[in-house]
Write a protein that holds these residues in place. Sequence first.
Motif, PDB file in Angstrom:
ATOM      1  N   ALA A  33       0.849  -1.179   0.000  1.00 55.01           N
ATOM      2  CA  ALA A  33       0.000   0.000   0.000  1.00 55.01           C
ATOM      3  C   ALA A  33       0.892   1.238   0.000  1.00 55.01           C
ATOM      4  N   SER A  35       1.011   5.776   0.103  1.00 52.46           N
ATOM      5  CA  SER A  35       0.342   6.976   0.586  1.00 52.46           C
ATOM      6  C   SER A  35       1.017   8.240   0.074  1.00 52.46           C
ATOM      7  N   SER A  50      -4.288   7.332   0.866  1.00 51.92           N
ATOM      8  CA  SER A  50      -3.658   6.026   0.722  1.00 51.92           C
ATOM      9  C   SER A  50      -4.393   5.205  -0.324  1.00 51.92           C
ATOM     10  N   SER A  52      -4.549   0.960  -1.676  1.00 51.85           N
ATOM     11  CA  SER A  52      -4.119  -0.410  -1.414  1.00 51.85           C
ATOM     12  C   SER A  52      -3.381  -0.977  -2.623  1.00 51.85           C
ATOM     13  N   TRP A 100       0.141   2.914   5.149  1.00 49.99           N
ATOM     14  CA  TRP A 100      -1.300   2.760   4.959  1.00 49.99           C
ATOM     15  C   TRP A 100      -2.031   3.640   5.963  1.00 49.99           C
ATOM     16  N   GLN A 101      -2.684   4.675   5.472  1.00 53.76           N
ATOM     17  CA  GLN A 101      -3.572   5.547   6.251  1.00 53.76           C
ATOM     18  C   GLN A 101      -2.888   6.198   7.459  1.00 53.76           C
TER      19      GLN A 101
END
Length: 118
Positions: A33, A35, A50, A52, A100-101
């Motif tokens: 992933a 971002s 972000s 995936s 991721w996030q």
Amino acid sequence: EVQLVESGGGLVQPGGSLRLSCVASGFTFSNFAMSWVRQAPGKGLEWVSSISTRSFGISYADSVKGRFAISRDNAKNMLYLQMNSLKPEDTAMYYCARSWQSTDYDYRGQGTQVTVSS
């Protein structure tokens, strides 16, 4: 060696658009992933968006939702951020990051500067 190299930043007027790009190398891009994060002058790092591994999962910070669009091309090892309706508060250094996030990344590029000003 993992490398992330951003491009596409610049000076744009409020309401304008920019498209940021990031080319990845040194790892299997499609397995991670990715971002975009940013840092405005005098402020901390802020997570922006972000995506995936196969683009099925996409998320945005509330501050950019509806204006920015993240995408990726695994065949080309590329990550993108389309930024529309830009505001002065979007002025920041934008970084491509492996995360991721969150801003809890393991690798980050050198950044590309985005300045929104009339």
